[in-house]
Design an enzyme around this catalytic site. Sequence first.
Site, PDB file in Angstrom:
ATOM      1  CE  LYS A 180       2.378  20.527 -17.003  1.00 22.11           C
ATOM      2  NZ  LYS A 180       2.551  21.076 -15.665  1.00 22.11           N
ATOM      3  CE  LYS A 197      -6.833  14.965 -14.124  1.00 20.15           C
ATOM      4  NZ  LYS A 197      -5.429  15.063 -13.732  1.00 20.15           N
ATOM      5  CE  LYS A 220      -6.357  25.927 -16.347  1.00 14.94           C
ATOM      6  NZ  LYS A 220      -5.430  25.498 -15.361  1.00 14.94           N
TER       7      LYS A 220
END
Length: 340
Positions: free
Chosen positions: A119, A202, A205
């Site tokens: 991240k 994967k 969204k």
Amino acid sequence: MSDSQFTPRVFSGMQPSGGLTLGNYLGALKRYVEMQDEGTYQTIYCMVDLHAITVWQDPAELAAKTRELAAAYIAAGVDPEKSILINQSQVPEHAQLGWVFNCVARMGWMQRMTQFKDKAGKNAQNASLGLFGYPALMAADILIYHATHVPVGDDQKQHLELTRDIAAKFNHDYGVDFFPLTEPVIKGAATRVMSLRDGSKKMSKSDPSDASRINMTDDADTIAKKIRKAKTDPDALPSEYKGLDDRPEARNLVNIYAALADMSVEQVLADHGGAQFGAFKPALAELAVEKLSPIASEMTRLMDDVPEIDRLLARGAEQAREITQPILKKTYEIVGMVGS
């Protein structure tokens, strides 16, 4: 306490980041409901809004997404009469135990966390301290309830290992057997749901193509259309699982079918082996619509009654604090906090 003396209790949570997909449903929500309905455990499910603010959030959007996630939990079958349903920030003991665990966890443990590296990327020096330290808060989320089991996907196993390390170090440092070594629960055919456009990625969204995912708010026609257009290969379905090797898109659709139908992959292939995708996709589309469109409808209904969502979350926080307050008080006593 030995582990057998802890109340069998499940804790799990999701970030209110919006845009819930089939992956969230099969990887988390469906399993929450199954564990609730088994009756083996007390179940506590959480919207982890404190984790969400480790990166900047628009305040109005965060509030809306938190309520939307609560609506999804309930629409999927999490029953506030059977499970404790909470918003993390309404139960202050999470953050209070999180600070104690900041002082138990070691820097080296945190630096090994792959999610922080993913991240923060090359910008680690500009990442928030919260993003670096949030695995200690995640441990507190679990252990403030003395949770014995956590349903996790493969990507969260490292965080649960850290939770166990923190519990073991606390118990060792203070000469107690106070926190359980929480067990992961990993089960189900489709714990990792892949993109409908690329079986090696994967379902997400954040994928620019809406056709790559089934959103939990999609209506019946949209769900059916996306499955009909999902990427496949020209070969028929095999009759055994080994035949799905090197066929990521085929494997993904079979896994989704198995998870939605509560069947094993072997059962699905026994029923559909030899079929072309021209026959299998309509069967999968029908199943997905049957299972998912009622959830979308119920989410819409719940989102039209915000005061009811807020009432349920406030009541959940009261129920949660009946568990968390005594555990935090005892933690403070063990550590030597005067007057706790």
